[in-house]
Design a protein around this motif. Structure first.
Motif, PDB file in Angstrom:
ATOM      1  N   UNK A   1       0.851  -1.199   0.000  1.00 16.31           N
ATOM      2  CA  UNK A   1       0.000   0.000   0.000  1.00 16.31           C
ATOM      3  C   UNK A   1       0.883   1.245   0.000  1.00 16.31           C
ATOM      4  N   UNK A   2       0.687   2.124  -0.957  1.00 10.25           N
ATOM      5  CA  UNK A   2       1.470   3.342  -1.046  1.00 10.25           C
ATOM      6  C   UNK A   2       1.048   4.314   0.060  1.00 10.25           C
ATOM      7  N   UNK A   3       1.892   5.313   0.365  1.00 14.47           N
ATOM      8  CA  UNK A   3       1.504   6.312   1.375  1.00 14.47           C
ATOM      9  C   UNK A   3       0.162   6.971   1.055  1.00 14.47           C
ATOM     10  N   UNK A   4      -0.060   7.267  -0.239  1.00 19.22           N
ATOM     11  CA  UNK A   4      -1.338   7.893  -0.625  1.00 19.22           C
ATOM     12  C   UNK A   4      -2.508   6.953  -0.357  1.00 19.22           C
ATOM     13  N   UNK A   5      -2.315   5.679  -0.703  1.00 15.84           N
ATOM     14  CA  UNK A   5      -3.373   4.700  -0.462  1.00 15.84           C
ATOM     15  C   UNK A   5      -3.622   4.518   1.026  1.00 15.84           C
ATOM     16  N   UNK A   6      -2.542   4.568   1.810  1.00 19.42           N
ATOM     17  CA  UNK A   6      -2.692   4.421   3.257  1.00 19.42           C
ATOM     18  C   UNK A   6      -3.498   5.586   3.842  1.00 19.42           C
ATOM     19  N   UNK A   7      -3.211   6.808   3.369  1.00 14.03           N
ATOM     20  CA  UNK A   7      -3.955   7.973   3.845  1.00 14.03           C
ATOM     21  C   UNK A   7      -5.434   7.861   3.468  1.00 14.03           C
ATOM     22  N   UNK A   8      -5.692   7.395   2.243  1.00 13.32           N
ATOM     23  CA  UNK A   8      -7.073   7.217   1.811  1.00 13.32           C
ATOM     24  C   UNK A   8      -7.779   6.189   2.689  1.00 13.32           C
ATOM     25  N   UNK A   9      -7.061   5.100   2.999  1.00 13.83           N
ATOM     26  CA  UNK A   9      -7.636   4.048   3.831  1.00 13.83           C
ATOM     27  C   UNK A   9      -7.945   4.574   5.230  1.00 13.83           C
ATOM     28  N   UNK A  10      -7.033   5.367   5.767  1.00 21.98           N
ATOM     29  CA  UNK A  10      -7.256   5.944   7.103  1.00 21.98           C
ATOM     30  C   UNK A  10      -8.484   6.859   7.080  1.00 21.98           C
ATOM     31  N   UNK A  11      -8.594   7.660   6.008  1.00 20.20           N
ATOM     32  CA  UNK A  11      -9.750   8.541   5.880  1.00 20.20           C
ATOM     33  C   UNK A  11     -11.052   7.767   5.817  1.00 20.20           C
ATOM     34  N   UNK A  12     -11.050   6.658   5.052  1.00 22.63           N
ATOM     35  CA  UNK A  12     -12.244   5.819   4.969  1.00 22.63           C
ATOM     36  C   UNK A  12     -12.590   5.229   6.336  1.00 22.63           C
ATOM     37  N   UNK A  13     -11.571   4.760   7.042  1.00 26.62           N
ATOM     38  CA  UNK A  13     -11.783   4.149   8.351  1.00 26.62           C
ATOM     39  C   UNK A  13     -12.369   5.161   9.338  1.00 26.62           C
ATOM     40  N   UNK A  14     -11.800   6.374   9.347  1.00 27.52           N
ATOM     41  CA  UNK A  14     -12.256   7.400  10.291  1.00 27.52           C
ATOM     42  C   UNK A  14     -13.664   7.878   9.959  1.00 27.52           C
ATOM     43  N   UNK A  15     -13.944   8.094   8.667  1.00 25.90           N
ATOM     44  CA  UNK A  15     -15.277   8.582   8.301  1.00 25.90           C
ATOM     45  C   UNK A  15     -16.350   7.554   8.637  1.00 25.90           C
ATOM     46  N   UNK A  16     -16.041   6.277   8.417  1.00 25.70           N
ATOM     47  CA  UNK A  16     -17.017   5.258   8.790  1.00 25.70           C
ATOM     48  C   UNK A  16     -17.116   5.134  10.305  1.00 25.70           C
ATOM     49  N   UNK A  17     -15.999   5.386  10.980  1.00 19.32           N
ATOM     50  CA  UNK A  17     -16.026   5.369  12.436  1.00 19.32           C
ATOM     51  C   UNK A  17     -16.962   6.428  12.998  1.00 19.32           C
ATOM     52  N   UNK A  18     -16.986   7.591  12.360  1.00 22.02           N
ATOM     53  CA  UNK A  18     -17.895   8.658  12.791  1.00 22.02           C
ATOM     54  C   UNK A  18     -19.344   8.194  12.668  1.00 22.02           C
ATOM     55  N   UNK A  19     -19.662   7.536  11.554  1.00 21.16           N
ATOM     56  CA  UNK A  19     -21.026   7.034  11.370  1.00 21.16           C
ATOM     57  C   UNK A  19     -21.374   5.976  12.414  1.00 21.16           C
ATOM     58  N   UNK A  20     -20.396   5.132  12.745  1.00 20.31           N
ATOM     59  CA  UNK A  20     -20.673   4.089  13.747  1.00 20.31           C
ATOM     60  C   UNK A  20     -20.916   4.709  15.122  1.00 20.31           C
ATOM     61  N   UNK A  21     -20.137   5.732  15.455  1.00 18.67           N
ATOM     62  CA  UNK A  21     -20.340   6.419  16.738  1.00 18.67           C
ATOM     63  C   UNK A  21     -21.711   7.084  16.757  1.00 18.67           C
ATOM     64  N   UNK A  22     -22.067   7.759  15.650  1.00 14.57           N
ATOM     65  CA  UNK A  22     -23.381   8.394  15.571  1.00 14.57           C
ATOM     66  C   UNK A  22     -24.481   7.354  15.750  1.00 14.57           C
ATOM     67  N   UNK A  23     -24.315   6.188  15.109  1.00 15.93           N
ATOM     68  CA  UNK A  23     -25.310   5.135  15.247  1.00 15.93           C
ATOM     69  C   UNK A  23     -25.426   4.647  16.679  1.00 15.93           C
TER      70      UNK A  23
END
Length: 290
Positions: A1-23
């Motif tokens: 996984x490239x650094x750019x891909x890793x950052x994208x993955x982290x962003x996806x993880x965090x944004x979904x985490x926000x939805x899970x917390x809201x739920x």
């Protein structure tokens, strides 16, 4: 996984985490209040996002060019209300279907669907991103019918996993759009299964067929499958009732088997008629027209 891909993955993880917390927070509240919170978010936050507002505005200008400012503002509020409620319902589908009285089903198409299943034949339901489109699948459960979902894989893999899990709350079968998913869908239909396909999004390169009075690139897949397997093609819509929590699913008569474009023209006409009854319940966020 490239650094750019890793950052994208982290962003996806965090944004979904926000939805899970809201739920998780919303689940503390009574069911009706959860949906009211979703409605507030939809009306006051989602509909204020520039991209969403501009897309809805452009679509309304195309379909309702003479609509007054007052009616347009009411429609904006209604779109936000429904969007926010759907967002909450998708987070907790098991709670949504826990009360079967929330889902009612009527129409000649329901009888045709039951008859097809009694004969061991499959069927295809065609619908739109309207009300809560899972309402049709939920209402069918009350008649002993399981309807598979067909979905487009989301870019965020963490959200996609939660989304597919929600789909499978209503039945074990959910097929992604694409080559592999289509093969699985065909096997499901040939074995006597039923699937719901949402046909109100643009498919680049597909034939132009009128939708809400304007030419729109419309997928022919549902009609193609129905013709090739000689199974019913049944339009269905799920209206959100005035209480904001329950749904009335209407199953229209099966579309006569002719040719693919003629059949999808009939589908678009039926969906357009339903959407016009309560336009605030359709997802005006789509790039539906060129």
């Amino acid at each position: 996984m490239t650094p750019r891909e890793r950052l994208t993955d982290i962003g996806h993880y965090l944004s979904n985490g926000v939805l899970r917390v809201l739920g998780a927070v919303l689940r503390i509240l009574p069911y009706s209040r959860r949906l009211r919170v979703g409605s507030w978010i939809g009306r006051n936050l989602m509909m204020r996002l520039p991209t969403a507002r501009q897309r809805v505005q452009a679509n309304l200008n195309l379909i309702f060019p003479d609509m007054s400012d007052a009616d347009r503002n009411r429609l904006f509020q209604g779109v936000g209300d429904n969007f926010g409620r759907v967002m909450v319902e998708e987070m907790m589908m098991a709670d949504v279907i826990a009360d079967p009285s929330r889902f009612r089903a009527t129409g000649a198409g329901l009888e045709a669907l039951i008859s097809a299943q009694t004969e061991g034949r499959g069927a295809i339901l065609v619908s739109a991103h309207y009300g809560n489109w899972e309402g049709a699948r939920a209402s069918a459960l009350g008649h002993g019918l399981q309807i598979a979902g067909v979905y487009r894989t989301h870019n965020n893999p963490y959200y996609n996993a939660d989304f597919v899990a929600a789909l499978r709350t209503l039945g074990p079968d959910a097929f992604s759009k694409g080559r592999q998913g289509t093969r699985e869908l065909v096997r499901h239909l040939r074995s006597g299964g039923v699937a719901e396909i949402l046909v109100d999004q643009k498919q680049t390169g597909a034939p132009l067929i009128e939708f809400l009075g304007q030419p729109a690139e419309t997928t022919l897949t549902a009609a193609k499958l129905a013709l090739s397997m000689d199974i019913p093609l049944i339009p269905v819509i799920s209206f959100r009732a005035d209480d904001g929590e329950s749904f009335d699913s209407v199953f229209a008569e099966p579309v006569p088997h002719t040719d693919q474009e003629t059949m999808m023209r009939a589908v678009n006409d039926q969906l357009s008629t339903w959407i016009a009854q309560k336009p605030e319940q359709w997802f005006w966020f789509h790039r539906r027209w060129r």
